[in-house]
Design an enzyme around this catalytic site. Structure first.
Site, PDB file in Angstrom:
ATOM      1  CG  ASP A   4      24.895  -0.710  22.245  1.00  0.00           C
ATOM      2  OD1 ASP A   4      24.987  -0.963  21.033  1.00  0.00           O
ATOM      3  OD2 ASP A   4      25.882  -0.508  22.976  1.00  0.00           O
ATOM      4  CD  GLU A 169      27.737  -6.496  17.772  1.00  0.00           C
ATOM      5  OE1 GLU A 169      28.781  -6.904  18.323  1.00  0.00           O
ATOM      6  OE2 GLU A 169      27.627  -5.372  17.267  1.00  0.00           O
TER       7      GLU A 169
END
Length: 507
Positions: A4, A169
């Site tokens: 991420d 997301e």
């Protein structure tokens, strides 16, 4: 395990953050001046009031993080899944070029994860992903907030349902040529992962999903590629205004007809051509090797060779190096650095429990590598308890090689758990304290070894037992290092992690 990624540039220095989940310190932070070699900085979350990880289950804790620089300060925003709280922590550079992070956080009352920060005209906006109904419908949503209090001033408003992939997301908003772009990830974090992009003339949307554009970057239909699970990215410009992408991906190892992932998700860097409406990332294909023949301007920003990921620590400073990780709220009384030596005092909490065991580990960085722990035997205390090395991917998939005192010798113990299968057996004895513990990693196996002057005891287990595939989750990777139990003290003179070659047929 650097998933991420989010990145920002301040002058000629780039700052990168990554998720850390149940590991401590929370929020991995690195910096670079050449985009290829990164210096690990101390983690952001070092206090319970910043983020309480004490109740974080495996694969929970600090989820996706975003870092941005605004009006002379850094801001990181993330969600601690253990509390289900989204919050911002502010940091500023001191005179020593170090970021000093606020002890207090600013909470944002949004019902979602993967938050993003976007600043414009003195206003602050937060984008996030979350459910909008009781049917499991996910969407990217946006609110305007007061940066100092976290109060929601407008929204939430749905910006996008994605391009049709599941689990939209990882949103990031950016503006180019008077147009707003919304970068997202879709398809879940596994083999269907992909990066998608949308555009709008207005910050609040509507955001257009142009036919034929999405996904802009994925290997979901390229099983032959050595990099997989490509997704969750962040676009940025270097000091020469070239566009780049950082994103996550995995390097699964081929073991027979199976692919397994022990390294977790890693951060990848790709050049981007953005000469027209939509960015083109490395010709649209996430390859393992990038040819810069078509990226001459980008090549001029890559001035140095990329250094090895080998690691060596002789504990020469009073502070623990930031590469080390512990679990949940971190080791306090169990850990001491003194006289070029690390002392790890045992505890009652085990790796199988949802707590903070006396465990201190490093990320496994290569499929083929050796972790070597050199003991300071004169300071090691093993009258009671156990000590040694361990490797884990979660609290019910781990293994340890431990020694304990037993009258005139030391028992060597294999302690391992694979789901509901537990092993706790004596596999040998030593007449004296060992000089070294070693963990030998290969794509298919992990060998745990203890070395004394005249004797070696070891066991080998399948690396599959420590893989993302074994736990059916893709948040973390293997963490390996020091482990002590009970009233034992492990004294360590040095630790090294060295990349090796793959195991040969003869071996």
């Amino acid at each position: 395990m650097y998933p991420d990624p989010s990145i920002c540039r301040v002058g000629n220095t780039y700052y990168l953050v990554n998720s850390t989940f149940e590991y401590y310190p929370g929020i991995a932070l690195s910096k670079s001046t050449d985009l290829l070699n990164w210096q690990q900085l101390p983690g952001v979350v070092t206090q319970t009031k910043q983020a309480d990880l004490s109740h974080a289950k495996s694969n929970e804790g600090i989820f996706a993080v975003c870092i941005r620089y605004f009006e002379g300060a850094f801001y990181v925003i993330t969600t601690n899944f253990a509390e289900f709280k989204t919050f911002i922590i502010r940091g500023v550079l001191n005179n020593h070029d170090e970021i000093v992070w606020d002890a207090d956080r600013v909470e944002i009352n949004v019902n979602g994860i993967d938050p993003d920060l976007y600043f414009e005209d003195g206003r602050t906006y937060v984008e996030f992903t979350g459910y909008i109904d009781d049917k499991g419908t996910k969407a990217i949503q946006q609110v305007e907030i007061d940066l100092h209090t976290g109060e929601i001033l407008a929204g939430p408003k749905v910006l996008s349902f994605g391009s049709g992939g599941r689990d939209v997301e990882g949103p990031h908003i950016l503006k180019k040529d008077h147009t707003y772009y919304l970068l997202t990830a879709e398809g879940g974090t596994g083999v269907g992962h992909m990066i998608t992009i949308f555009k709008s003339d207005h910050l609040w949307g509507p955001y257009e999903n142009k036919d034929g554009v999405n996904p802009i970057f994925t290997n979901r239909d390229r099983a032959e590629q050595p990099l997989q699970n490509i997704g969750h990215g962040d676009l940025f410009q270097d000091a020469a205004h070239n566009w780049w992408l950082v994103c996550l991906g995995t390097q699964p190892a081929a073991v027979g007809m199976t692919q397994i992932t022990n390294l977790g998700r890693e951060t990848l860097l790709y050049p981007v051509n953005w000469n027209h409406t939509w960015p083109v990332i490395n010709h649209g294909v996430p390859t393992e090797v990038v040819s810069l023949a078509d990226f001459k301007q980008h090549q001029q920003s890559l001035l140095n060779e990329q250094r090895s990921t080998d690691f060596e620590d002789h504990f020469e400073t009073a502070k623990l190096r930031p590469e080390w990780l512990s679990l949940r709220n971190g080791l306090k009384d169990n850990l001491k650095l003194t006289h070029q030596m690390l002392l790890l005092h045992g505890g009652e909490t085990t790796l199988a429990q949802q707590g903070t065991p006396a465990f201190l580990g490093l990320r496994q960085a290569s499929h083929d590598e050796i972790l070597t722990v050199s003991l300071a035997t004169e300071a090691t205390d093993l009258k009671q308890g156990r000590l040694g090395i361990a490797s884990l991917i979660n609290n019910d998939h781990f293994a340890a090689l431990l020694i304990e005192a037993d009258q005139e010798h030391f028992n060597v113990i294999r302690q391992q758990q694979v789901a509901d299968l537990e092993i706790n057996e004596v596999i040998g004895t030593l007449s004296e304290l060992p000089e070294q513990f070693c963990l030998i990693n290969h794509a298919a196996t992990k060998t745990f070894r203890v070395v004394a002057k005249n004797k070696t005891v070891e066991f080998t287990t399948a690396a599959l037992n420590f893989s993302n595939e074994a736990i059916a989750a893709l948040n973390t990777g293997d963490i390996e290092g020091l482990y002590a139990l009970g009233n034992a003290t492990l004294a360590v003179a040095a630790v090294s992690r060295v990349k090796t070659g793959p195991i040969s047929q003869k071996e």
